[in-house]
Design an enzyme around this catalytic site. Structure first.
Site, PDB file in Angstrom:
ATOM      1  N   CYS A   1       0.754  -1.221   0.158  1.00 37.65           N
ATOM      2  CA  CYS A   1       0.014   0.053   0.031  1.00 37.65           C
ATOM      3  C   CYS A   1       0.785   1.167   0.057  1.00 37.65           C
ATOM      4  CB  CYS A   1      -1.011  -0.029   1.136  1.00 37.65           C
ATOM      5  SG  CYS A   1      -0.130  -0.434   2.662  1.00 37.65           S
ATOM      6  N   TYR A   2       1.820   1.444   0.967  1.00 39.45           N
ATOM      7  CA  TYR A   2       2.904   2.359   0.917  1.00 39.45           C
ATOM      8  C   TYR A   2       3.545   2.679  -0.343  1.00 39.45           C
ATOM      9  CZ  TYR A   2       2.087   3.227   6.045  1.00 39.45           C
ATOM     10  OH  TYR A   2       1.627   3.523   7.192  1.00 39.45           O
TER      11      TYR A   2
END
Lengths: 351, 351, 351, 351
Positions: free
Chosen positions: A153-154
């Site tokens: 996600c990051y």
């Protein structure tokens, strides 16, 4: 209808896969697995899907690679790192295409994997076969992939805003800073005191400073984009929302400017670079005018919002991105990869 | 008992002043003013204070400088910028000490004021007389002040972590980045759609990029600390908590290191610098071990938490701070200044 | 200075006891215990108290009744039911006064205890000695108590609004309904998936329907007030706030009215009843005019807000109360009892 | 493709109509109106819809009944009460079908309207023509309707759980109590201090006690179900979530039972009643086993969850419902009515 299975479907990204794939017009979910929920139906475990016609019949089973291979052509793994690789090996041997949402196949180097994940890679041979599932960058490779390593996600929130700039050599690949804010679902559905409501509500806190695991994946991809080794600064923070990642990037333009006119001239190049990269991408929206990203605009969707500002006072380029960590940052992007490799319309089941 | 008045007591920082000063052992609140609440008691306007013995008798009045000067020796101004200066002039002429929570007297230069606040300064002569109310830096000057310009919430969160480092020349004053996350009370008690519950909850967003007003004050103070003109990058974000600011600072150490040992050696200097600056400060806590700041540890208190990390991978110093934007970032700090200039114990009414 | 100890200080009500007692002007906290935190200081476990002068020296120890009895005259038990009783016995034998925040000594009947708590009472003899620690009702008995059973959070929110009405026979004791909304801290600091941030945020849900454990305690006390056996309906709900209980009570007045005039006439009796009961109580505030209770007005305080309305359309009396479940609903009320039995001012350390 | 228009599309239920109708497979949105946003595109006003292919071309216009009638066959009104009726008249004269989300056409009696809404009904003649848009009850009438009065959010949450019970005479129509908890979007997108983030977050409060406007509509419909005049008790509360209503109903069964066996026997009738009413309804789910409603299971969907318990201790029936106030409680239900009257599948665009 393609037959698909979801392994580890009881966590947040597993649940999001269930939502997306149950409603996907071109696939049939033939198996969902979960140790703790085995025997229960999807309707029982996730009441929010109970109105779906298939939720009452679809029952969680124990994860078993042999059985899964019989039932599904494509298997999504929503498992912890380390465990995912152990499942991938027999599934691939049995001829399944694997789309892995863990970190296990995102890195090319088993040494870097060991440095950041603190154990030997369980299946180093597969690293060469895996394709990094960032469609905007690796669409062609995903089309042919047998093993997709869906990005973190990051990393997604950092890579989509920077990749075109690095590729076009508009920014200095050294000295990049990524400051990220994540909703609590990023920590997973784990019974830990740190993620209790009362510990997160009315709280904001950094964590994993200065060497978060996702750095390994971000830097490997940035290095590929820049054509040289890139080391960045990355600071994640936990904020009291269920979903959403907001990343603010501090970048050094390769051209020097000291006033609004100089900034505007260089800004034309930034705008053109993003235009070339994303004008036709269905899931990246570069904002115009005064608009800035807001996670509430993308939560529940596979969209990423990006905005940028040049600061004539400092000579820096500030780029901000917003995404849903469980959709574009995880399960939505994994479905997008599936669409590509199956030859479905890329937005099928995602709009 | 010192007689004090609070002008503009119906906003969030005004309300916090009421809370702190009603419970302060050495002052008597003789007047609270608010145009919209004039005539009502403190107990009616703020039910949470209704159990305080004085809340039923203390009644809001219209703001009137002449009357206030008769009733109070010290007047706190919790008013919008521009308006505050207009009240300060007659109050000071009447002999009151003024502690102003607005931005009106924080800058030394009326030109910079005009650049950032978009109107001429209403009382430029007073700029020379005002003392910047950051006790950890200007304690001696506050003691003698007739006009205290209490710092902004963001500036406090940025200046306390950086001032000792700049002063000791341990960091490069160029290229500083401050990334801040603020609770919604920072926007004030204003009826605007942008700050409605449904617009802020489940939302995270940057704003004021790249030239927020607080930059003027931050840079002026940093320049004083560094002994040279400082220009920084500052990005505020709005997050769904009532209170709290978390600031992450990206700083360049003056010494170069490339491994853990080098970082540790330089780290000793950072530690010593903070120790010298803050070991005896009642309201600054430099965290030890693995602890990182969390706004929930400081909300409701006048404390600031600071932690720092040196990153041998990037050569950078990361410093993080947490404060309550309404206490150490506004009303608590203003009371701390009052304690200093009245000769009270500095922590009176604040612990 | 009275010496006090807190057993089980790592939960939410234990932490609140630490906050209140550290700041209490007439007690010295000589011991805090917690199995999981033994060896750590209060400052380490609860950073929000780190600025308190004693927090760095006060260290958590393993709970040991013998040692506690040597160090403290008064011992607060913030333990699960069942466990609390086991600690109370040796402490009382050693001469300590015990203030128990669990359910273990709130009921007079060991049979009812077994019915609701599903195990035999561990110390049935002590039930006769214990005093129910609701100061507004049992102030005289608390003064002489050796064992105080501090009331539950829900029971406090239900009993204070109804007790005077039942006592004065203004409402029918049959058919009472209590509908309660509680913040998540009521569930304790337990690592369970149900109380994770993402499971509680953006969620509202009833639970424990129709036979929640607190019913036993509520009904026993209501029966005492009414002079007859009372059975009520009670529905608790979990809502996404850290703290606060809002209870709405549906009551049947003993007088029949069908219009506004009739309601007003009966309303005078209600008003007089509450006036007689609570006008001089420091921690109960009956609201006037149009005001209705709001948990945000009482969070962090030992105050309860009460408002009532007579509905001429239905003939019913609606009473609403708001409290902080951790203060008036737990730790604050326990300190209030301590103040009474030690002869301190009842509000000491609580305002 | 049916042509539809949305009048008043800038509020929360208007926005939800835009979301649902843009994605509806059988309609084309030809106009959206809003005074304050006239001239802007849907993509600009609602960035979350910006990825929809039509959002960039669809532009807000000033509301003008004549123009709307030319462009649309069906017009949704998401306007304040009073204003809605004024728009409905010319639209109906021009031959449009009107689906009104305001309270203007929900009541049969202009006198009751005046009692509860404090002004004369602007178009009393239309009251006879309007159909109350609760599909589970009035499906047949909706099919033929020219004017649908879509139910309020609270009324829907109260009526669906009670209608079958009243109709079957399983509960006493007298003495019904409805205790409701609503998310803040129920208050609309209005710039008022009461609905600011900091005023709602960490707050729970009742309001509109004891005579909320929605009572008029609830009681009229309940009276129709029961065949006699029904007066109920209704208490709404505001809780800090964006969306969702949880209603707890206290009902008196017509049969008396005093033990578990008696309750079980009567429970079979309740179960059969709900089974008959809702087993084939696509948007009502009666929960089984230990499950209780939770707003997070229905938010974003047109589903209502219902659970019930018989309490042998009190003889009462407790029924609990959960819905999304903006979907089943407003815009989703309005689209469901449109599907019925257009002959579309009832779930079109809603799953």
């Amino acid at each position: 209808m393609k037959k698909v299975a979801i392994v580890g479907a009881s966590g947040y990204s597993g649940e999001e896969l269930v939502r997306l794939l149950l409603n996907h017009p071109q696939v049939e979910v033939t198996a969902v697995t979960s140790r703790q929920n085995a025997g229960q139906t999807v309707a029982q475990v996730f009441p929010r899907f109970a109105s779906h016609p298939r939720s009452a019949a679809l029952r969680f089973s124990e994860p078993n690679a042999g059985l899964l291979a019989n039932r599904a052509e494509i298997v999504f793994l929503a498992l912890p790192h380390g465990v995912a690789a152990e499942f991938a090996v027999p599934l691939m041997q049995a001829g399944c295409v694997v789309i892995d949402l863990s970190a296990d196949f995102r890195l090319k180097s088993p040494e870097v994997y060991k440095e950041f994940y603190a154990h030997d890679h369980p299946a180093p041979d597969l690293l060469k076969k895996s394709v990094y599932g960032l469609p905007e960058v690796y669409r062609k490779q995903i089309k042919e992939a047998l093993l997709v390593a869906s990005p973190g996600c990051y990393p997604t929130s950092v890579l989509l805003p920077t990749w075109p700039l690095l590729r076009s050599k508009l920014i200095n690949p050294h000295g990049i800073i990524a400051d990220s804010l994540s909703g609590v679902s990023g920590a997973g559905r784990k019974a830990e005191v740190d993620y209790l409501f009362c510990e997160c509500n009315e709280s904001v806190r950094p964590y994993g400073v200065p060497k978060h695991r996702h750095l390994s994946e971000i830097e490997e991809q940035m290095s590929l984009a820049a054509g040289m080794k890139v080391t960045i600064q990355f600071t994640p923070h936990l904020i009291p929302v269920n979903r959403g990642i907001l990343t603010t990037l501090y970048l050094a333009p390769v051209e020097h400017f000291t006033d609004a006119a100089g900034a505007a001239a260089f800004g034309d190049k930034i705008a053109a670079c993003y235009e070339a990269a994303y004008a036709h991408e269905p899931f990246v929206r570069v904002l115009e005018g005064k608009a800035l990203p807001d996670t509430k605009n993308v939560v529940g969707t596979n969209m990423m919002e990006i905005a940028w500002r040049l600061d004539p006072r400092t000579g820096r380029l500030i780029v901000m991105s917003a995404e849903d960590n469980l959709v574009k940052g995880a399960s939505g992007q994994a479905v997008q990869s599936m669409n590509i490799l199956c030859g479905f319309p890329e937005t099928a089941g995602l709009i």
